[in-house]
Structures are given as C-alpha cells and as structure tokens.
Design an enzyme around this catalytic site. Structure first.
Site, PDB file in Angstrom:
ATOM      1  N   HIS A 123       0.808  -1.219   0.000  1.00 44.30           N
ATOM      2  CA  HIS A 123       0.000   0.000   0.000  1.00 44.30           C
ATOM      3  C   HIS A 123       0.847   1.279   0.000  1.00 44.30           C
ATOM      4  CE1 HIS A 123       0.534  -0.291   4.482  1.00 44.30           C
ATOM      5  NE2 HIS A 123       0.536   1.035   4.389  1.00 44.30           N
ATOM      6  N   ASP A 153      -0.155  -7.760   1.418  1.00 41.51           N
ATOM      7  CA  ASP A 153       0.211  -6.345   1.395  1.00 41.51           C
ATOM      8  C   ASP A 153       1.731  -6.173   1.357  1.00 41.51           C
ATOM      9  OD1 ASP A 153      -0.061  -3.604   1.344  1.00 41.51           O
ATOM     10  OD2 ASP A 153      -0.417  -3.394   3.502  1.00 41.51           O
ATOM     11  N   SER A 230       5.031   2.182   7.633  1.00 40.88           N
ATOM     12  CA  SER A 230       4.606   1.057   6.802  1.00 40.88           C
ATOM     13  C   SER A 230       5.711   0.618   5.852  1.00 40.88           C
ATOM     14  CB  SER A 230       3.368   1.440   5.991  1.00 40.88           C
ATOM     15  OG  SER A 230       2.233   1.527   6.808  1.00 40.88           O
TER      16      SER A 230
END
Length: 283
Positions: A123, A153, A230
């Site tokens: 993402h 992901d 992230s």
C-alpha cells in the site's frame, strides 16, 4: 649532637664501638644458607608477578562493530539501530487520486538482498506514478515496482541506482510473545526513527475494507509506529528482520498509534509460510 653551653660548644663524647662479633663455622654456614633461600624466594615472587601467575596475558577484548550478520548475543536498542539503519530506506511517492489531485506519500523499506531489492508494504507504493528512495547515507534513487503480493500487502522494488555501500538486512528468525523487538522507519516524515517494545500477540487477523481479503498470521507488537512506518522492518534482539510493518490498530480511525501494530512475518513476506532462516534469500 652538639650541646650548647654558656662558655661555647663542646665536642660530643665519642661513642664506643660495638665489639665485632665472630661467627663460628657452623653458624656462618647456617646464615649463608638462610640468605640464599630468601634470595631465591624473592626471585620466584618477581617471576610470578610479571607472568600473572604463570599464565599468558589475556588478549584485549575486540571492540564491537556494525555488521549485517545476526548477532549470537542480544543487542541493545542502540546497537540494533546502528546495525540496521544502513539497511533501511525512506520511500517517497507521488501520484493522482480519483479526482486527479496530486498526492504525495511516505513509507519505509528495507534492503533485502545483495542486488539491492527493496522489501516494503504494497500500500506504500500501490498506484504511485513515481517512487524515490533515500538511503541512510543520503543517496537518492528512483525505483520501479518488481513484484506485488496483495494478499499479504507486500511488494518489492528495484532501485535504478545503489548507494556506494550496500548493506542488506539479515532476514529470518521466529517470534514469541514477550520477545523484544525494534521498529525503524519514517513515521510522520521523521526520518530514520526507532522505537522498541515487545511482541504482544501472534497469529492476529487484520480486517481490511473495500472487499479485500483479511490478512492472517500477523505479528502483533507494541513498539510505536505511525503512518510512514509502513513497509519498515520489525527487528528482534539478534538484529534479524522478523517482520514487515503493515498496519496499526486504532478504533477511532484517526490513524495514530495507540499501542498495537501489526507486521507480516518475514517468511510470509518472502512468499512462504515459515519464519525464514536468518539469511537473505533471492526475491
């Protein structure tokens, strides 16, 4: 000493000499023997003192140095940061949203192989029109998507240029509840930040919106992470990357850390189901 009198100094009286003692032959031999024994004892004591008890002197301890290899002994948070930061990258992206508005994003990646392949969260780069990497030494480079794993992901990137010194991270190692872990990333644009905590749960499930399948088997941890972390590494106290940070839990939807983060175990991030073997496998 000189004694002062009213009529002037008077020479001191001579001190009678002590008569010289004559030793008979047996007593003289005994005294010579005692002297020799004392001299021998002094020499032996001096030798022992110089040699440290007869053993060789211990070698000086080697000074620790940063290495991409996993450590055999637990590392401090500072040592983990020093060792792993050269393997971490800042990811900046640009793109347009559904209304054609320019968007910019920030995330983190980790050098996962000797060819410079970057491992990150999907993402972070999904839909990006441009991807720029900044290495710990300040080198910048564009990057291109290399692979995607939407079910977990996870994505990999291929840099257009590598830094002068490339240091891949060591990937592998399992996790247990209570294990010490460290996260390194770029939260809220604060580049190359670190936080520490423990593994607080295993086999967690992340529920995703927009009809996407849930992600199972995640590591839950309490080292502080925020948007920008992230794609960054979750590291154990041996300097091994045990997971890739992908999410945090926040019931309010505010997107700020409240004590629960999630990471994909490194084995799953590499396309398998195991924990990894502490090496940097091809991606």
């Amino acid at each position: 000493m000189t004694v002062l009198r009213p009529d002037g100094p008077v020479a001191p009286e001579p001190v009678p000499e002590e008569p010289k003692r004559r030793w008979n032959a047996p007593e003289l031999r005994r005294r010579v023997l005692i002297g020799a024994i004392v001299t021998w004892a002094v020499v032996i004591t001096a030798v022992v003192a110089v040699r440290g008890g007869g053993g060789d002197p211990a070698p000086a301890a080697a000074r620790p140095s940063a290495s991409p290899s996993a450590s055999d002994a637990p590392l401090t948070v500072a040592e983990i940061y020093q060792t792993l930061t050269p393997s971490v990258v800042l990811i900046r992206t640009t793109g347009h949203d559904s209304q054609n508005r320019l968007e910019a994003g920030t995330g983190t990646g980790v050098i996962a192989n000797a060819d410079g392949t970057i491992l990150t969260a999907l993402h972070v780069v999904d839909g990006a029109e441009s991807i720029e990497l900044t290495y710990a030494d300040g080198t910048t480079a564009a990057a291109q998507p290399a692979s995607e794993d939407p079910a977990r992901d996870i994505a990999t990137l291929t840099p257009d240029k590598l830094p002068e010194t490339l240091i891949p991270a060591v990937l592998g190692g399992g996790s247990r509840v209570g294990d010490d872990v460290v996260a390194i990333g770029n939260p809220l644009g604060l580049t190359f930040s670190t936080s520490s905590g423990v593994v607080s749960g295993l086999e967690r499930v992340l529920n995703r919106d927009q009809g996407e399948a849930d992600i199972e088997g995640l590591i839950q941890f309490d080292a502080a992470v925020n948007p920008g972390n992230s794609g960054g590494p979750l590291i154990n106290d041996r300097g091994q990357v045990v997971g890739i940070v992908i999410a945090l839990a926040n019931p309010s939807g505010a997107g700020t850390f409240i004590g629960i983060g999630f990471a994909v175990p490194i084995g799953a991030a590499l396309g398998g189901t195991g924990e990894g073997d502490g090496q940097s496998p091809p991606l």
